[in-house]
Design a protein around this motif. Structure first.
Motif, PDB file in Angstrom:
ATOM      1  N   UNK A   1      24.610   5.626  32.781  1.00 39.99           N
ATOM      2  CA  UNK A   1      25.270   4.551  33.514  1.00 39.99           C
ATOM      3  C   UNK A   1      26.575   5.090  34.108  1.00 39.99           C
ATOM      4  N   UNK A   2      26.626   5.290  35.447  1.00 37.82           N
ATOM      5  CA  UNK A   2      27.823   5.862  36.077  1.00 37.82           C
ATOM      6  C   UNK A   2      29.079   5.020  35.884  1.00 37.82           C
ATOM      7  N   UNK A   3      28.933   3.721  35.604  1.00 32.91           N
ATOM      8  CA  UNK A   3      30.113   2.882  35.380  1.00 32.91           C
ATOM      9  C   UNK A   3      30.790   3.218  34.051  1.00 32.91           C
ATOM     10  N   UNK A   4      30.002   3.750  33.103  1.00 31.12           N
ATOM     11  CA  UNK A   4      30.570   4.163  31.822  1.00 31.12           C
ATOM     12  C   UNK A   4      30.696   3.049  30.806  1.00 31.12           C
ATOM     13  N   UNK A   5      30.509   1.810  31.205  1.00 35.41           N
ATOM     14  CA  UNK A   5      30.607   0.682  30.273  1.00 35.41           C
ATOM     15  C   UNK A   5      29.893  -0.531  30.854  1.00 35.41           C
ATOM     16  N   UNK A   6      29.677  -1.541  29.997  1.00 33.67           N
ATOM     17  CA  UNK A   6      29.018  -2.767  30.440  1.00 33.67           C
ATOM     18  C   UNK A   6      29.976  -3.598  31.280  1.00 33.67           C
ATOM     19  N   UNK A   7      29.477  -4.112  32.384  1.00 34.31           N
ATOM     20  CA  UNK A   7      30.296  -4.917  33.288  1.00 34.31           C
ATOM     21  C   UNK A   7      30.731  -6.222  32.623  1.00 34.31           C
ATOM     22  N   UNK A   8      31.969  -6.625  32.900  1.00 32.43           N
ATOM     23  CA  UNK A   8      32.469  -7.893  32.337  1.00 32.43           C
ATOM     24  C   UNK A   8      32.624  -8.972  33.410  1.00 32.43           C
ATOM     25  N   UNK A   9      32.395  -8.601  34.690  1.00 32.06           N
ATOM     26  CA  UNK A   9      32.552  -9.593  35.758  1.00 32.06           C
ATOM     27  C   UNK A   9      31.402  -9.570  36.763  1.00 32.06           C
ATOM     28  N   UNK A  10      30.329  -8.825  36.448  1.00 24.07           N
ATOM     29  CA  UNK A  10      29.145  -8.724  37.305  1.00 24.07           C
ATOM     30  C   UNK A  10      29.410  -7.970  38.608  1.00 24.07           C
ATOM     31  N   UNK A  11      30.540  -7.306  38.701  1.00 24.77           N
ATOM     32  CA  UNK A  11      30.824  -6.456  39.856  1.00 24.77           C
ATOM     33  C   UNK A  11      30.684  -4.991  39.434  1.00 24.77           C
TER      34      UNK A  11
END
Length: 605
Positions: A517-527
């Motif tokens: 997962x390139x974001x590195x963490x779970x999204x907290x705002x769906x963006x």
């Protein structure tokens, strides 16, 4: 699948074949049930079942040869014509009251089925292709069992209504129910007519020749068994099916006597009806397995099925109620389908087309050797007065061995099957672009991260196991580590970053699938958060492709970080959609990749 030319016609042929074959067997079995008691009843029931099995053993080589040499629809057509002749003789024997002749004609009717069977099952792969092979097998099993269920109820109901209590001999009973024989004849005629309309799906002509001397000497038998055993996974599947059907044969052979002696049930329709519920269970189980094998053959259900039937077999002797026994037989059928549908599909999938008929005939041969042996042992036990209750326990221990056999090979898939089943109770997932994931090439899956179950959502439609990269702190939880290690998860942290990249690169070079997962963490705002560039350090070779994806619908769910104050209805499944973009070269930068996935997100919004 049902839109394919010939599918519905083929399924009707399968139905009529099973309905007719079973009809005569039910008439003979019910006659035995009415006239005989105790060990004599078990022995005769076992013999009639053995006569049905024996032809599959004797014509192993010829039936396999015919299915490989000639077009399979032609074999089915001529076998159906042969059935018309046999049922006419059977009907004549009913009117004459010739019980022994009718009893022996069961062997001839089974011989027709033995020749017919490899062509019938081999035709599935030719007719529906590999794409629908599990659904095709599920449909055939379901239709066959509906035919068996319908045949048991139909022929048992007419049998009970036509036989009065003052008929005590085999001859009198057969004369009384003789008109039932015409149903067998008419069913065979319709089956022959429809079989003659099936399309020819034989792509390549075969010029094999059959040497009768080699058949008599057993040369073909040894050669064909070697072909059947060539692939260990095929042979193990055949062995598991053989054990399953052996257990089933014994249970069906002894339950009538058990119900009569232990539960005091003397109505043949009630006993047959309870056993018929196993057939209804197979229909339900076939539907379940077909649904969860939408994208590939889901072999995990095999282990669940083995556990299920073993538990049921152990429980039956403790049950004094026919109503509870009916429910147990229903469960037995469901768990049986969990085994037979994926295993039959797997055998057909793995078998090369040139030897498909031989392998399917070998499947019949080995299964029937097992069933014949088990029924012979049952007959011997009954002859010496062994209680039917003891036979239930013996079959339970055989079931334990079946669990051991399938657990060795399919335990890993069973875990995935359980996860998938539980997830799909609450969520419905729709996939788009699955064809964009190469089957035999290194793939790096990169996309958004919205819940703790994203890994499961990605894995469900993909047969090939995904190598997920996970935060090392989570990986090191004592409870999770053994499971994650078995699941090929790659732990990653700032300290072990380089080693993790090397390990992931090596797996890509072995043409495996890696996901992170390139974001590195779970999204907290769906963006989408800013993509990290760590994946750019992966070296999967020149053939490695990146497949971007976007998961929509999990934000705000129970397994998301941000529940969004939403409360999902317990009566309605949440709909999740996943879209896979077309593959791109593995040298794409993080900001460019994020733009591609943002476009996928914008389409959903």
């Amino acid at each position: 699948m049902f839109a394919l030319t010939g599918v519905l016609n083929y399924l009707i042929v399968v139905f009529l074949n099973a309905f007719t074959d079973l009809g005569h067997k039910i008439i003979i079995q019910n006659t035995i049930f009415k006239v005989y008691d105790s060990s004599e009843q078990i022995i005769l029931t076992a013999i009639i079942n053995a006569m049905i099995l024996l032809p599959f053993i004797l014509v192993f080589s010829p039936s396999g040869f015919l299915a490989d040499r000639f077009a399979k629809h032609t074999i089915m057509k001529h076998s159906a014509a042969f059935a018309v002749v046999i049922t006419l003789f059977i009907t004549f024997s009913y009117y004459q009251g010739w019980f022994l002749f009718a009893f022996l004609m069961t062997f001839l009717l089974a011989l027709q089925s033995a020749i017919y069977s490899p062509a019938k099952y081999g035709y599935i792969k030719e007719l529906v292709g590999e794409k629908f092979i599990t659904q095709g097998n599920g449909a055939v099993q379901a239709v066959t069992i509906v035919a068996i269920l319908g045949g048991i109820i139909f022929y048992s109901a007419f049998f009970e209504s036509m036989v009065a209590d003052n008929f005590h001999t085999n001859e009198d009973i057969l004369k009384e129910i003789a008109p039932l024989g015409w149903f067998l004849v008419f069913g065979s005629i319709i089956e022959w007519f429809l079989a003659s309309k099936l399309p020819n799906k034989m792509l390549k002509l075969s010029y094999k020749k059959f040497d009768f001397k080699k058949y008599i000497k057993g040369d073909y038998l040894l050669k064909n068994l070697k072909i059947t055993k060539r692939k260990p996974e095929i042979f193990e599947a055949i062995l598991a099916l053989s054990i399953l059907w052996s257990i089933s044969q014994v249970i069906l052979a002894i339950f009538g006597e058990y119900a009569k002696s232990q539960l005091g049930v003397t109505n043949a329709l009630v006993v047959q009806g309870v056993m018929a519920l196993a057939g209804f269970g197979i229909v339900l189980g076939s539907v379940v397995v077909s649904i969860y094998s939408k994208y590939f053959i889901n072999l995990g259900y095999i282990v669940l099925g083995a556990f299920g039937i073993t538990i049921v077999v152990f429980i039956v002797p403790y049950t004094a109620s026919m109503a509870i026994n009916a429910f147990l037989f229903l469960l037995f059928g469901v768990f049986t389908a969990f085994i037979i549908v994926p295993l039959n599909a797997q055998i057909q999938y793995l078998a090369p087309s040139v030897h498909l008929g031989t392998i399917l005939a070998g499947n019949n041969f080995i299964q029937n050797i097992f069933m014949f042996t088990f029924l012979s042992i049952t007959t011997i036990f009954a002859y010496f007065g062994m209680d039917s209750e003891v036979l239930f326990y013996i079959m339970g221990f055989v079931g334990i061995y079946l669990i051991y056999l399938v657990y060795k090979r399919y335990s890993y898939m069973a875990v995935w099957a359980i996860f998938t089943f539980l997830f799909c109770i609450r969520y419905k997932v729709e996939y788009k672009g699955l064809e964009n994931i190469p089957k035999n090439q290194a793939v790096l899956l990169l996309g958004n991260h919205v819940s703790w179950l994203d890994w499961l959502i990605l894995q469900m439609p993909i047969k090939k196991r995904i190598n997920f990269m996970m935060d090392k702190d989570i990986y090191n939880y004592k409870i999770l580590t053994p499971v994650l290690k078995k699941g090929n998860v790659i732990p990653i942290s700032s300290k072990s970053f380089k080693d993790s990249m090397i390990e992931a690169s090596n797996r890509l070079k072995n043409s495996e699938i890696v996901a992170l997962y390139p974001e590195g963490e779970i999204s907290i705002d769906n963006n989408l958060s800013k993509f990290k560039s760590g994946y750019e350090k992966l070296d999967g070779g020149d053939d490695c492709l990146i497949v971007p994806y976007f998961i929509d619908g999990m934000f705000g769910s129970l397994f998301a970080k941000n529940k969004n104050n939403q409360h999902d209805s317990m009566l309605k499944r949440r709909v999740i959609s996943v879209e896979f973009e077309k593959p791109i070269l593995n040298n794409i930068k993080a900001d460019e990749l994020q733009k591609i996935i943002q476009k996928l997100k914008d389409k959903k919004d």
